[in-house]
Design a protein around this motif. Structure first.
Motif, PDB file in Angstrom:
ATOM      1  N   GLN A  47     -15.383  -9.469  -6.383  1.00  0.00           N
ATOM      2  CA  GLN A  47     -15.981  -8.235  -6.888  1.00  0.00           C
ATOM      3  C   GLN A  47     -15.022  -7.507  -7.811  1.00  0.00           C
ATOM      4  N   GLU A  48     -15.564  -7.028  -8.928  1.00  0.00           N
ATOM      5  CA  GLU A  48     -14.791  -6.199  -9.847  1.00  0.00           C
ATOM      6  C   GLU A  48     -14.940  -4.758  -9.402  1.00  0.00           C
ATOM      7  N   ILE A  49     -13.818  -4.063  -9.210  1.00  0.00           N
ATOM      8  CA  ILE A  49     -13.871  -2.629  -8.938  1.00  0.00           C
ATOM      9  C   ILE A  49     -12.980  -1.927  -9.948  1.00  0.00           C
ATOM     10  N   ASP A  50     -13.273  -0.679 -10.201  1.00  0.00           N
ATOM     11  CA  ASP A  50     -12.520   0.098 -11.173  1.00  0.00           C
ATOM     12  C   ASP A  50     -11.279   0.660 -10.489  1.00  0.00           C
ATOM     13  N   ARG A  51     -10.123   0.453 -11.077  1.00  0.00           N
ATOM     14  CA  ARG A  51      -8.875   0.915 -10.463  1.00  0.00           C
ATOM     15  C   ARG A  51      -8.820   2.436 -10.379  1.00  0.00           C
TER      16      ARG A  51
ATOM     17  N   GLN B  89      -3.908  -1.077  -9.032  1.00  0.00           N
ATOM     18  CA  GLN B  89      -4.166  -2.380  -9.637  1.00  0.00           C
ATOM     19  C   GLN B  89      -3.926  -3.497  -8.634  1.00  0.00           C
ATOM     20  N   ASP B  90      -2.943  -3.337  -7.742  1.00  0.00           N
ATOM     21  CA  ASP B  90      -2.712  -4.334  -6.678  1.00  0.00           C
ATOM     22  C   ASP B  90      -3.944  -4.454  -5.793  1.00  0.00           C
ATOM     23  N   VAL B  91      -4.541  -3.312  -5.453  1.00  0.00           N
ATOM     24  CA  VAL B  91      -5.740  -3.309  -4.607  1.00  0.00           C
ATOM     25  C   VAL B  91      -6.899  -3.981  -5.346  1.00  0.00           C
ATOM     26  N   VAL B  92      -7.061  -3.648  -6.631  1.00  0.00           N
ATOM     27  CA  VAL B  92      -8.127  -4.262  -7.430  1.00  0.00           C
ATOM     28  C   VAL B  92      -7.948  -5.773  -7.474  1.00  0.00           C
TER      29      VAL B  92
ATOM     30  N   ILE C  68       2.926   4.920   1.009  1.00  0.00           N
ATOM     31  CA  ILE C  68       3.059   3.463   1.139  1.00  0.00           C
ATOM     32  C   ILE C  68       4.467   3.079   0.676  1.00  0.00           C
ATOM     33  N   SER C  69       5.384   2.988   1.639  1.00  0.00           N
ATOM     34  CA  SER C  69       6.759   2.619   1.307  1.00  0.00           C
ATOM     35  C   SER C  69       7.290   1.534   2.241  1.00  0.00           C
ATOM     36  N   ARG C  70       6.536   1.224   3.270  1.00  0.00           N
ATOM     37  CA  ARG C  70       6.944   0.218   4.249  1.00  0.00           C
ATOM     38  C   ARG C  70       5.787  -0.761   4.475  1.00  0.00           C
ATOM     39  N   ILE C  71       6.113  -1.888   5.102  1.00  0.00           N
ATOM     40  CA  ILE C  71       5.032  -2.806   5.451  1.00  0.00           C
ATOM     41  C   ILE C  71       4.232  -2.178   6.588  1.00  0.00           C
ATOM     42  N   GLY C  72       2.957  -2.503   6.644  1.00  0.00           N
ATOM     43  CA  GLY C  72       2.101  -1.945   7.685  1.00  0.00           C
ATOM     44  C   GLY C  72       0.660  -1.861   7.207  1.00  0.00           C
ATOM     45  N   PHE C  73      -0.120  -1.062   7.922  1.00  0.00           N
ATOM     46  CA  PHE C  73      -1.545  -0.921   7.634  1.00  0.00           C
ATOM     47  C   PHE C  73      -1.810   0.473   7.077  1.00  0.00           C
ATOM     48  N   TYR C  74      -2.642   0.537   6.041  1.00  0.00           N
ATOM     49  CA  TYR C  74      -2.957   1.804   5.391  1.00  0.00           C
ATOM     50  C   TYR C  74      -4.450   1.866   5.094  1.00  0.00           C
ATOM     51  N   GLN C  75      -5.042   3.041   5.302  1.00  0.00           N
ATOM     52  CA  GLN C  75      -6.453   3.257   4.970  1.00  0.00           C
ATOM     53  C   GLN C  75      -6.555   3.633   3.496  1.00  0.00           C
ATOM     54  N   THR C  76      -7.481   3.017   2.799  1.00  0.00           N
ATOM     55  CA  THR C  76      -7.671   3.247   1.375  1.00  0.00           C
ATOM     56  C   THR C  76      -9.141   3.518   1.100  1.00  0.00           C
ATOM     57  N   GLU C  77      -9.383   4.403   0.170  1.00  0.00           N
ATOM     58  CA  GLU C  77     -10.745   4.765  -0.211  1.00  0.00           C
ATOM     59  C   GLU C  77     -11.039   4.151  -1.582  1.00  0.00           C
ATOM     60  N   VAL C  78     -12.206   3.534  -1.720  1.00  0.00           N
ATOM     61  CA  VAL C  78     -12.624   2.944  -2.986  1.00  0.00           C
ATOM     62  C   VAL C  78     -13.958   3.572  -3.380  1.00  0.00           C
TER      63      VAL C  78
ATOM     64  N   GLN D 105     -24.130   0.331  -2.919  1.00  0.00           N
ATOM     65  CA  GLN D 105     -24.223   0.331  -1.463  1.00  0.00           C
ATOM     66  C   GLN D 105     -24.035  -1.083  -0.901  1.00  0.00           C
ATOM     67  N   ASP D 106     -24.576  -2.082  -1.591  1.00  0.00           N
ATOM     68  CA  ASP D 106     -24.383  -3.470  -1.169  1.00  0.00           C
ATOM     69  C   ASP D 106     -22.913  -3.872  -1.258  1.00  0.00           C
ATOM     70  N   ARG D 107     -22.244  -3.450  -2.331  1.00  0.00           N
ATOM     71  CA  ARG D 107     -20.825  -3.754  -2.491  1.00  0.00           C
ATOM     72  C   ARG D 107     -20.000  -3.064  -1.412  1.00  0.00           C
ATOM     73  N   LYS D 108     -20.386  -1.839  -1.043  1.00  0.00           N
ATOM     74  CA  LYS D 108     -19.694  -1.116   0.019  1.00  0.00           C
ATOM     75  C   LYS D 108     -19.806  -1.887   1.331  1.00  0.00           C
ATOM     76  N   THR D 109     -21.015  -2.353   1.633  1.00  0.00           N
ATOM     77  CA  THR D 109     -21.230  -3.120   2.863  1.00  0.00           C
ATOM     78  C   THR D 109     -20.362  -4.374   2.871  1.00  0.00           C
ATOM     79  N   ALA D 110     -20.293  -5.057   1.732  1.00  0.00           N
ATOM     80  CA  ALA D 110     -19.485  -6.275   1.651  1.00  0.00           C
ATOM     81  C   ALA D 110     -18.005  -5.970   1.857  1.00  0.00           C
ATOM     82  N   LEU D 111     -17.507  -4.912   1.223  1.00  0.00           N
ATOM     83  CA  LEU D 111     -16.088  -4.567   1.362  1.00  0.00           C
ATOM     84  C   LEU D 111     -15.752  -4.149   2.792  1.00  0.00           C
ATOM     85  N   GLU D 112     -16.623  -3.345   3.401  1.00  0.00           N
ATOM     86  CA  GLU D 112     -16.343  -2.863   4.752  1.00  0.00           C
ATOM     87  C   GLU D 112     -16.534  -3.960   5.799  1.00  0.00           C
TER      88      GLU D 112
END
Length: 153
Positions: free
Chosen positions: A113-117, A101-104, A126-136, A70-77
């Motif tokens: 922070q180490e996260i599991d890929r 792996q790019d996201v990791v 994801i095929s163009r430049i821009g903004f994308y929502q990702t779930e970890v 939960q602490d890591r989630k707070t830091a990432l968000e």
């Protein structure tokens, strides 16, 4: 002779229970198989107390792991947006793909922070430049939503 006896399993036993479970079995099964194979002990007050102590330690350990996630989630968000640089061609299309792996790598570079890929869920488009929502997924009960910005080199 007793119809059933209570034993505490020392190891997982198929179709009977998990380690540290209190189960009732036939006396012959306990006496001739479970006890000699070192799979169980007869349930005594001392052994039951030890089992409760082990379960409490495990519960405390699981709570600590959950709190850390939960602490890591707070830091990432709190950071919110991570930038991944890729080579860009015509029409702002990127060469290659953005992988988990790019996201990791970008999260480790930015936050340390180490996260599991395997816990990174990328959108399919994801095929163009821009903004994308990702779930970890940081824990079975904790998921962080971060934004990935794909930018040109």
């Amino acid at each position: 002779m007793a119809k059933r006896v209570q034993v505490v399993l020392r190891q997982d036993v198929k179709k009977l229970g998990q380690a540290d479970d209190l189960v009732e079995v036939a006396p012959g099964y306990a006496r001739n198989y479970l006890i000699p194979q070192n799979l169980a002990n007869f349930a005594t007050p001392g052994i039951l107390k030890q089992v409760e102590q082990r379960k409490e330690k495990e519960r405390q350990r699981q709570l600590a792991i959950l709190k850390e996630a939960q602490d890591r989630k707070t830091a990432l968000e709190t950071i919110g947006r991570f930038t991944i640089r890729k080579q860009v061609g015509e029409g702002e299309a990127i060469f290659g793909t953005v992988t988990a792996q790019d996201v990791v790598d970008v999260v480790k570079e930015t936050t340390g922070q180490e996260i599991d890929r395997r816990g990174v869920v990328l959108p399919d488009d994801i095929s163009r430049i821009g903004f994308y929502q990702t779930e970890v997924r940081l824990h079975p009960e904790v998921t962080a939503n971060i934004e990935i910005q794909v930018a040109s080199l």
